[in-house]
Design a protein around this motif. Structure first.
Motif, PDB file in Angstrom:
ATOM      1  N   PHE A 118     -13.974 -36.086  11.092  1.00 55.95           N
ATOM      2  CA  PHE A 118     -12.905 -35.323  11.723  1.00 55.95           C
ATOM      3  C   PHE A 118     -13.398 -34.395  12.616  1.00 55.95           C
ATOM      4  O   PHE A 118     -12.696 -34.302  13.503  1.00 55.95           O
ATOM      5  CB  PHE A 118     -12.549 -34.547  10.498  1.00 55.95           C
ATOM      6  CG  PHE A 118     -10.914 -33.912  10.648  1.00 55.95           C
ATOM      7  CD1 PHE A 118     -10.072 -34.377  10.917  1.00 55.95           C
ATOM      8  CD2 PHE A 118     -11.157 -32.326  10.828  1.00 55.95           C
ATOM      9  CE1 PHE A 118      -8.890 -33.598  11.226  1.00 55.95           C
ATOM     10  CE2 PHE A 118     -10.192 -31.320  11.082  1.00 55.95           C
ATOM     11  CZ  PHE A 118      -8.979 -32.107  11.312  1.00 55.95           C
ATOM     12  N   GLY A 119     -14.590 -34.099  12.735  1.00 56.77           N
ATOM     13  CA  GLY A 119     -15.027 -33.150  13.392  1.00 56.77           C
ATOM     14  C   GLY A 119     -15.526 -33.688  14.936  1.00 56.77           C
ATOM     15  O   GLY A 119     -15.380 -33.211  15.899  1.00 56.77           O
TER      16      GLY A 119
ATOM     17  N   LEU B 226       0.143 -33.812  25.173  1.00 61.54           N
ATOM     18  CA  LEU B 226      -0.411 -32.831  24.416  1.00 61.54           C
ATOM     19  C   LEU B 226       0.788 -32.125  23.663  1.00 61.54           C
ATOM     20  O   LEU B 226       0.593 -31.877  22.619  1.00 61.54           O
ATOM     21  CB  LEU B 226      -1.040 -31.800  25.209  1.00 61.54           C
ATOM     22  CG  LEU B 226      -2.482 -32.040  25.959  1.00 61.54           C
ATOM     23  CD1 LEU B 226      -3.015 -30.923  26.550  1.00 61.54           C
ATOM     24  CD2 LEU B 226      -3.447 -32.345  24.530  1.00 61.54           C
ATOM     25  N   LEU B 227       1.956 -31.949  24.113  1.00 62.51           N
ATOM     26  CA  LEU B 227       3.037 -31.230  23.280  1.00 62.51           C
ATOM     27  C   LEU B 227       3.394 -31.961  22.289  1.00 62.51           C
ATOM     28  O   LEU B 227       3.655 -31.748  21.100  1.00 62.51           O
ATOM     29  CB  LEU B 227       4.071 -31.076  24.418  1.00 62.51           C
ATOM     30  CG  LEU B 227       3.987 -29.730  25.597  1.00 62.51           C
ATOM     31  CD1 LEU B 227       5.104 -29.792  26.385  1.00 62.51           C
ATOM     32  CD2 LEU B 227       3.588 -28.553  24.723  1.00 62.51           C
ATOM     33  N   ASP B 228       3.601 -33.679  22.564  1.00 62.44           N
ATOM     34  CA  ASP B 228       3.808 -34.282  21.313  1.00 62.44           C
ATOM     35  C   ASP B 228       2.701 -34.572  20.378  1.00 62.44           C
ATOM     36  O   ASP B 228       3.171 -34.460  19.106  1.00 62.44           O
ATOM     37  CB  ASP B 228       4.076 -35.711  22.039  1.00 62.44           C
ATOM     38  CG  ASP B 228       5.487 -35.688  22.738  1.00 62.44           C
ATOM     39  OD1 ASP B 228       6.142 -34.667  22.713  1.00 62.44           O
ATOM     40  OD2 ASP B 228       5.562 -36.526  23.523  1.00 62.44           O
ATOM     41  N   GLU B 229       1.521 -34.532  20.562  1.00 69.68           N
ATOM     42  CA  GLU B 229       0.456 -35.063  19.993  1.00 69.68           C
ATOM     43  C   GLU B 229      -0.229 -34.018  19.347  1.00 69.68           C
ATOM     44  O   GLU B 229      -0.907 -34.002  18.235  1.00 69.68           O
ATOM     45  CB  GLU B 229      -0.381 -35.857  20.489  1.00 69.68           C
ATOM     46  CG  GLU B 229       0.047 -37.403  20.904  1.00 69.68           C
ATOM     47  CD  GLU B 229      -0.993 -38.153  21.507  1.00 69.68           C
ATOM     48  OE1 GLU B 229      -2.067 -38.145  21.736  1.00 69.68           O
ATOM     49  OE2 GLU B 229      -0.748 -39.308  21.920  1.00 69.68           O
ATOM     50  N   MET B 230      -0.374 -32.601  19.901  1.00 70.66           N
ATOM     51  CA  MET B 230      -1.059 -31.661  19.328  1.00 70.66           C
ATOM     52  C   MET B 230      -0.454 -31.197  17.882  1.00 70.66           C
ATOM     53  O   MET B 230      -1.267 -30.909  17.045  1.00 70.66           O
ATOM     54  CB  MET B 230      -1.158 -30.392  20.364  1.00 70.66           C
ATOM     55  CG  MET B 230      -2.112 -29.219  20.066  1.00 70.66           C
ATOM     56  SD  MET B 230      -3.842 -29.824  19.851  1.00 70.66           S
ATOM     57  CE  MET B 230      -4.265 -29.644  21.719  1.00 70.66           C
ATOM     58  N   PRO B 231       0.835 -30.766  17.756  1.00 71.21           N
ATOM     59  CA  PRO B 231       1.369 -30.468  16.759  1.00 71.21           C
ATOM     60  C   PRO B 231       1.129 -31.508  15.379  1.00 71.21           C
ATOM     61  O   PRO B 231       0.877 -31.040  14.414  1.00 71.21           O
ATOM     62  CB  PRO B 231       2.922 -30.331  16.940  1.00 71.21           C
ATOM     63  CG  PRO B 231       3.033 -30.202  18.329  1.00 71.21           C
ATOM     64  CD  PRO B 231       1.946 -30.782  18.786  1.00 71.21           C
ATOM     65  N   ARG B 232       1.089 -32.978  15.792  1.00 71.99           N
ATOM     66  CA  ARG B 232       0.736 -33.918  14.962  1.00 71.99           C
ATOM     67  C   ARG B 232      -0.502 -33.769  14.504  1.00 71.99           C
ATOM     68  O   ARG B 232      -0.987 -33.848  13.207  1.00 71.99           O
ATOM     69  CB  ARG B 232       1.111 -35.118  15.335  1.00 71.99           C
ATOM     70  CG  ARG B 232       2.672 -35.597  15.585  1.00 71.99           C
ATOM     71  CD  ARG B 232       2.990 -36.814  16.603  1.00 71.99           C
ATOM     72  NE  ARG B 232       2.063 -37.668  16.319  1.00 71.99           N
ATOM     73  CZ  ARG B 232       2.095 -39.172  16.883  1.00 71.99           C
ATOM     74  NH1 ARG B 232       2.364 -38.818  18.134  1.00 71.99           N
ATOM     75  NH2 ARG B 232       1.286 -39.879  16.517  1.00 71.99           N
ATOM     76  N   PHE B 233      -1.488 -33.606  15.288  1.00 70.85           N
ATOM     77  CA  PHE B 233      -2.757 -33.306  14.945  1.00 70.85           C
ATOM     78  C   PHE B 233      -2.918 -32.142  14.052  1.00 70.85           C
ATOM     79  O   PHE B 233      -3.760 -32.192  13.056  1.00 70.85           O
ATOM     80  CB  PHE B 233      -3.851 -33.082  16.133  1.00 70.85           C
ATOM     81  CG  PHE B 233      -5.170 -32.850  15.808  1.00 70.85           C
ATOM     82  CD1 PHE B 233      -6.211 -34.106  15.466  1.00 70.85           C
ATOM     83  CD2 PHE B 233      -5.613 -31.666  16.072  1.00 70.85           C
ATOM     84  CE1 PHE B 233      -7.326 -33.660  15.361  1.00 70.85           C
ATOM     85  CE2 PHE B 233      -7.206 -31.288  15.755  1.00 70.85           C
ATOM     86  CZ  PHE B 233      -7.909 -32.480  15.496  1.00 70.85           C
ATOM     87  N   TYR B 234      -2.444 -31.304  14.475  1.00 67.09           N
ATOM     88  CA  TYR B 234      -2.320 -29.925  13.595  1.00 67.09           C
ATOM     89  C   TYR B 234      -2.181 -29.907  12.338  1.00 67.09           C
ATOM     90  O   TYR B 234      -2.823 -29.464  11.397  1.00 67.09           O
ATOM     91  CB  TYR B 234      -1.668 -28.687  14.504  1.00 67.09           C
ATOM     92  CG  TYR B 234      -2.077 -27.385  13.917  1.00 67.09           C
ATOM     93  CD1 TYR B 234      -3.176 -26.730  14.307  1.00 67.09           C
ATOM     94  CD2 TYR B 234      -1.074 -26.840  12.986  1.00 67.09           C
ATOM     95  CE1 TYR B 234      -3.282 -25.153  13.814  1.00 67.09           C
ATOM     96  CE2 TYR B 234      -1.190 -25.356  12.433  1.00 67.09           C
ATOM     97  CZ  TYR B 234      -2.186 -24.733  12.477  1.00 67.09           C
ATOM     98  OH  TYR B 234      -2.478 -23.563  12.156  1.00 67.09           O
TER      99      TYR B 234
ATOM    100  N   SER C 214      -1.749 -32.496  10.624  1.00 70.68           N
ATOM    101  CA  SER C 214      -2.369 -33.735   9.871  1.00 70.68           C
ATOM    102  C   SER C 214      -3.609 -33.104   9.196  1.00 70.68           C
ATOM    103  O   SER C 214      -4.067 -33.952   8.280  1.00 70.68           O
ATOM    104  CB  SER C 214      -2.644 -35.038  10.642  1.00 70.68           C
ATOM    105  OG  SER C 214      -3.736 -34.294  11.580  1.00 70.68           O
ATOM    106  N   ARG C 215      -3.992 -31.968   9.557  1.00 73.69           N
ATOM    107  CA  ARG C 215      -5.204 -31.506   8.787  1.00 73.69           C
ATOM    108  C   ARG C 215      -5.476 -31.495   7.631  1.00 73.69           C
ATOM    109  O   ARG C 215      -6.327 -31.925   6.663  1.00 73.69           O
ATOM    110  CB  ARG C 215      -5.853 -30.122   9.287  1.00 73.69           C
ATOM    111  CG  ARG C 215      -5.851 -29.884  10.839  1.00 73.69           C
ATOM    112  CD  ARG C 215      -5.880 -28.565  11.392  1.00 73.69           C
ATOM    113  NE  ARG C 215      -4.712 -27.550  10.684  1.00 73.69           N
ATOM    114  CZ  ARG C 215      -4.704 -26.567  10.437  1.00 73.69           C
ATOM    115  NH1 ARG C 215      -5.699 -25.926  10.592  1.00 73.69           N
ATOM    116  NH2 ARG C 215      -3.498 -25.985  10.216  1.00 73.69           N
ATOM    117  N   LEU C 216      -4.259 -31.077   6.723  1.00 71.79           N
ATOM    118  CA  LEU C 216      -4.382 -30.828   5.176  1.00 71.79           C
ATOM    119  C   LEU C 216      -4.200 -32.326   4.378  1.00 71.79           C
ATOM    120  O   LEU C 216      -4.942 -32.730   3.503  1.00 71.79           O
ATOM    121  CB  LEU C 216      -3.045 -30.338   4.772  1.00 71.79           C
ATOM    122  CG  LEU C 216      -2.954 -29.727   3.277  1.00 71.79           C
ATOM    123  CD1 LEU C 216      -4.142 -29.356   2.635  1.00 71.79           C
ATOM    124  CD2 LEU C 216      -1.837 -29.311   2.963  1.00 71.79           C
TER     125      LEU C 216
END
Length: 209
Positions: free
Chosen positions: A70-71, A135-143, A145-147
């Motif tokens: 993940f890192g 970035l606007l589309d994928e950054m929230p999805r990445f954020y 998905s952490r949990l």
């Protein structure tokens, strides 16, 4: 997590070393009951070490390695942000160039330069808008998905700990039954030890000067 598993392994290895050192003590040759107790301890410590190794292996496979993976995505993520920032700077620079020519008197040479500047701006603007939208589309999805990514590792960690400590409860319960001498509560043992220590202190070779 790595420090925790290293400490766990060091603890169980030290416990095994202690029991092995006791087995090599001459007292074990002189007293069969003591030898039986130390042998029981040694067996328990080796069982503990084996289960501890299994727990650490499980944590390594299901927690540490997934978190390392993940890192590893962050350098690529940071690079995407940097590429967007570079595209924004290029876009602003060319946009300022267009605005400069738009403010000038509309002469032939100025109009030609304005047209050229607009042509240069178009692909740069499109590139920035594409990177920005990505970035606007994928950054929230990445954020978000952490949990979802971390929760299976967390659950695996809890299961590994539950299995390990359940086994430890059984191992040390068995050991207690093997070592316990009925009819001698802890208070009596303490009194007997204090009495023996007083006898040792009364010897001339250990008496205070």
């Amino acid at each position: 997590m790595k420090k925790s598993t290293d400490a766990d392994l060091a603890m169980s290895k030290s416990a095994v070393k202690i029991s092995l050192d006791l087995l090599s003590n001459p007292l074990c040759e002189q007293d069969q009951d003591f030898l039986n107790m130390v042998t029981a301890l040694d067996t328990a410590m080796k069982r503990m070490d084996a289960f501890n190794q299994e727990k650490v292996n499980q944590i390594q496979k299901t927690v540490i390695e997934p978190l390392k993976k993940f890192g590893s995505v962050f350098p690529s993520l940071n690079m995407a942000v940097k590429r967007r920032e570079q595209a924004l700077q290029d876009y602003r620079r060319l946009q300022a160039k267009v605005e400069k020519y738009e403010e000038k008197e509309k002469t032939g040479p100025v109009l030609a330069k304005l047209h050229q500047a607009r042509e240069e701006l178009r692909p740069v603007r499109d590139d920035f808008e594409a990177k920005n939208k990505q970035l606007l589309d994928e950054m929230p999805r990445f954020y978000n998905s952490r949990l979802d990514y971390f929760q299976p590792s967390f659950e695996s960690l809890i299961r590994a700990q539950v299995v390990y400590y359940s086994e430890m409860h059984k191992i040390f319960g068995d050991l207690t039954q093997q070592l316990a001498q009925p009819g001698r509560p802890d208070e009596q043992r303490e009194r007997e030890n204090e009495a023996r220590l007083s006898e040792l202190r009364a010897l001339s070779i250990v008496a205070d000067d």
